[in-house]
Every structure is written in C-alpha cells, then in structure tokens.
Motif scaffolding. Structure first.
Motif, mmCIF file in Angstrom:
data_model
loop_
_atom_site.group_PDB
_atom_site.id
_atom_site.type_symbol
_atom_site.label_atom_id
_atom_site.label_comp_id
_atom_site.label_asym_id
_atom_site.label_seq_id
_atom_site.Cartn_x
_atom_site.Cartn_y
_atom_site.Cartn_z
ATOM 1 N N THR A 60 -33.578 13.838 48.527
ATOM 2 C CA THR A 60 -34.702 12.913 48.315
ATOM 3 C C THR A 60 -35.687 13.564 47.353
ATOM 4 O O THR A 60 -35.577 14.752 47.012
ATOM 5 N N ILE A 61 -36.683 12.791 46.936
ATOM 6 C CA ILE A 61 -37.692 13.313 46.015
ATOM 7 C C ILE A 61 -38.440 14.481 46.627
ATOM 8 O O ILE A 61 -38.918 15.377 45.922
ATOM 9 N N LEU A 74 -25.487 20.533 50.501
ATOM 10 C CA LEU A 74 -24.150 19.941 50.436
ATOM 11 C C LEU A 74 -24.164 18.554 49.807
ATOM 12 O O LEU A 74 -23.286 18.213 49.006
ATOM 13 N N GLU A 75 -25.139 17.724 50.158
ATOM 14 C CA GLU A 75 -25.187 16.384 49.568
ATOM 15 C C GLU A 75 -25.467 16.468 48.077
ATOM 16 O O GLU A 75 -24.940 15.678 47.285
ATOM 17 N N ASP A 76 -26.272 17.443 47.666
ATOM 18 C CA ASP A 76 -26.564 17.613 46.248
ATOM 19 C C ASP A 76 -25.311 17.981 45.471
ATOM 20 O O ASP A 76 -25.172 17.627 44.297
ATOM 21 N N ARG A 77 -24.392 18.701 46.103
ATOM 22 C CA ARG A 77 -23.147 19.097 45.443
ATOM 23 C C ARG A 77 -22.054 18.047 45.589
ATOM 24 O O ARG A 77 -20.917 18.277 45.177
ATOM 25 N N GLY A 360 -33.557 11.512 40.087
ATOM 26 C CA GLY A 360 -34.650 12.232 39.459
ATOM 27 C C GLY A 360 -34.302 13.008 38.205
ATOM 28 O O GLY A 360 -35.189 13.590 37.569
ATOM 29 N N GLY A 361 -33.018 13.050 37.808
ATOM 30 C CA GLY A 361 -32.614 13.812 36.636
ATOM 31 C C GLY A 361 -32.535 12.975 35.377
ATOM 32 O O GLY A 361 -32.943 11.809 35.352
#
Length: 406
Positions: A60-61, A74-77, A360-361
């Motif tokens: 999340t932000i 893990l979710e980011d990857r 956000g990227g």
C-alpha cells in the motif's frame, strides 16, 4: 543432416503468439521479467519479528517508502497476470515520440500500436522467481495486445536453472531443455536467458562434484550459447552480481566482475555464437562508479562487442541511487558518438510490484513517455531514439535460420 526445428522464417521474431516480422516492431522493452512468484521461506528465518511482519504486509502507499529503500516484502515481489495485464495496457496506451524509419529498414506492414509507431513488444526473461510460463504469457499478451517474447534458461521442473540453485546442474541437460523450449510447438521461447555470468557462490569454491564454481558456470554458459547458436536465437547474459542492487557502486570493489564476464564470453566464443548475438543486462551496475557512470568502464564494456541493455529505467531515485536515468541518457549519447548506437537497448526491468504505475511507480510506459523524449531533449535525433527504443532490439531478437547438425 538434420536441422534443429525453428519457429518460422529467418528474420522473424518468435513471440508466444506466433512470429512477428522484425520490420513491424516499434518500441521494445528488452529485459523484463513480467510474471513473478517468490517462494516464501519457512518460518521467520531468524529475522526480527517486525521484519517478518513487514515481509507479509500488503503493498500500500503507507509502505512505499520502505519498499523504495529495498525492504523485503513477498507481495511486492509478486506480479500476477492481472497486474501484468494492467501494466501492459498502460504501456500500449502510452504515446511515443514520433521517429522516422531508419534508412534501409524493411518496410513495415500496417502498424498495430496506438501511436502508429509499430508493434509494441516486451521480452520476458527466465530468471529466479520468474513465473512466466508460455501459457500464462500468451494469455497476458492476448489480453493486452502487446507481443511478448519468452526467454528460457533451461530450468528444470523444480525451478533449478542456469541461475542460482541448490545443487549443480548438468550443462548438457540445460542445453537440451533450452533447445526444446526454443522449438516448442505451443508458445515457444524466442531468446535464451537470462544466464548469470556468476554463480550465487561466486567465491570460486568447490561444489559437490569437485568442480570449481567458475568452471561450472562456464560450462553452463557454453551449453546455453551452443543451444542459442543451433536454434538461431540470441543469448542474454546477466552481469548483476549476487545480491547487488541495480545501479549501485558495488562493482567498484568487485574484483571478480570483469574476469567473470571474460570467462563467460570465452565460453560463448568457444561454440561459435557471434558476439553481436549476445545481449548483456545489468549494465548500469557493471559500469557504476562511486558517483554516476565510470566512462572508462563503459568504454571497456563496449569494446567487448556485445549489445548492452540498460534494464532498470524509471526507478524512483533515493539516497542509495548511484546511476541515475540522466547518467544513462548521457552515456547513450556517448555511445552514439563512438558509433555504437546500434548496440544499446532499453528496458524498465520491473521486478517489484511497487514499480508498477498502479502501485506508485513509473510503470512499463516510462521509456516511451519519459525517457525517449528526455533523450531527445538532450540532443538525440529521431534515428537514435528509434534505434535504442526498439529497432536494435528487434534486429537482435530476429531468429536466424536454424543451423544444421549431424
């Protein structure tokens, strides 16, 4: 004489949904890893409870700052088909700067991208944590309208590949699996790689078979390069060191980086794969100085005669950033001044969810929306923009006629 089965006529690019004429291609992202699925470690692996909690937190932000600084999550990857499809649709909709066809380029058929600049194409490399099966990539390609070229590193069913693994891999088996993927009837691979030039255990130690890590790595690269040669495909070698952040100055103290590359290229040369059919990724890390790009290192890398891909564009800068997108733009102009503009490729190299626009990227659209126009502002003419933006990649991706073997 028998021939290795090929995907189609010479000069066509092998995408997962079928051959794509190289002359029809516009913008290319040459080194992505589109679908990703990390394997969670069992337990907390001895890390603090706060880190273990963050490892399993949703993206999340509120956590973006920690993710930008490299905190593990893990979710980011993880990038699944829904996230990948949404990202590709944004990439397809992004407007690119107008650029005329290069002199002597093949005539293109009716373009299929919204800006009229040709087909949009993405290369999804076979890396550790990649989940890019042919079926999955074909679904994402069909849903987004973006053509996708699948890479293969000859990974076995348990996920072991030419990359990091828990047991030594037999080079001959790797080569045979690569050939099978390149000639598959359904959703074939179209490029070999990415193959790391170094093992995760690149300390030169002895493995369980009594073979030094460097020798084992050379044998694997030789097998991959030979498979690429036989099938008329290009080979991707990854320069990034184990655990080295992209664009960092870690190479400044990495005494094994240059010898590892030279060993890898010697292995490629030994099987007769021309260096113009080899693409190096992780270039920003390899040429990083203490601040920005080391011009001497970059010139030395150009002298190796391979194609070079800047594959980490659009990362939001932070205090750890050493090589910026501005630095990369300047060194591309330097390459053009040395007549090497035909060997430079671009990609965003998104391997984390927070780098997608929805999280956000800057997203996959960064090269066409921001980097190529910025390159033009710095003095790049339309021909140079077109070359580094896609034409160079299309030429390298085009499969040559399969070689005959006994």
């Amino acid at each position: 004489m028998a021939s290795v089965p090929g995907p189609g006529p010479a000069s066509a690019i092998t995408a997962v949904r079928g051959p794509v004429p190289a002359g029809d291609v516009g913008v290319v992202l040459a080194a992505e890893s589109l679908l990703r699925a990390p394997v969670p470690a069992r337990g907390n692996a001895g890390i603090p409870a706060s880190d273990a909690e963050f490892l399993r937190a949703p993206v999340t932000i509120d956590v973006l700052g920690r993710l930008l600084m490299g905190a593990e999550n893990l979710e980011d990857r993880t990038i699944g088909e829904p996230e990948a499809t949404a990202a590709l649709l944004r990439f397809r909709a992004a407007a690119a700067p107008a650029a005329p066809a290069l002199p002597g380029a093949p005539a293109a058929s009716e373009p299929r991208s919204p800006d009229g600049g040709g087909i949009r194409l993405l290369v999804s490399l076979d890396e550790r944590e990649a989940a890019s099966t042919g079926d999955a990539l074909a679904r994402v390609s069909a849903a987004s309208g973006i053509e996708i070229v699948r890479g293969t590193a000859g990974r076995s069913a348990d996920g072991c590949a030419g990359g990091a693994r828990t047991a030594p891999e037999d080079p001959e088996s790797v080569g045979l699996r690569i050939l099978a993927e390149l000639s598959a009837r359904a959703h074939p691979a179209g490029i070999v790689g990415a193959i790391p030039v170094r093992d995760a255990d690149a300390d030169g130690g002895i493995d369980g078979t009594g073979r030094r890590a460097a020798d084992r790595r050379s044998a694997l690269i030789r097998a991959a390069a030979d498979a690429a040669r036989l099938a008329g495909a290009a080979l991707v070698l990854d320069l990034s060191g184990p655990g080295t952040p992209s664009g960092s100055a870690a190479a400044d103290s990495d005494s094994d980086a240059v010898p590892a590359l030279d060993r890898a290229l010697a292995a490629v040369d030994s099987v007769g794969l021309p260096r113009h059919r080899v693409l190096l990724t992780g270039v920003a890390t390899a040429v990083a100085g203490r601040i920005g790009i080391d011009g001497t290192r970059f010139d030395a890398l150009l002298d190796r005669g391979t194609a070079l891909c800047f594959d980490d564009l659009g990362r939001i800068p932070n205090v750890r950033t050493v090589v910026s997108d501005h630095d990369i733009a300047l060194v591309i102009l330097r390459a053009a001044e040395h007549g090497a503009q035909e060997r430079i490729l671009l990609s965003c190299g998104i391997r984390n969810r927070h780098r997608l626009t929805a999280f956000g990227g800057n997203g996959l659209e960064f090269t066409v929306e921001q980097f190529l126009p910025y390159l033009g502002m710095l003095g790049a003419d339309p021909a140079l923009q077109r070359a580094v933006g896609g034409a160079n990649a299309a030429r390298i991706l085009a499969r040559t006629a399969p070689e005959e073997t006994r």
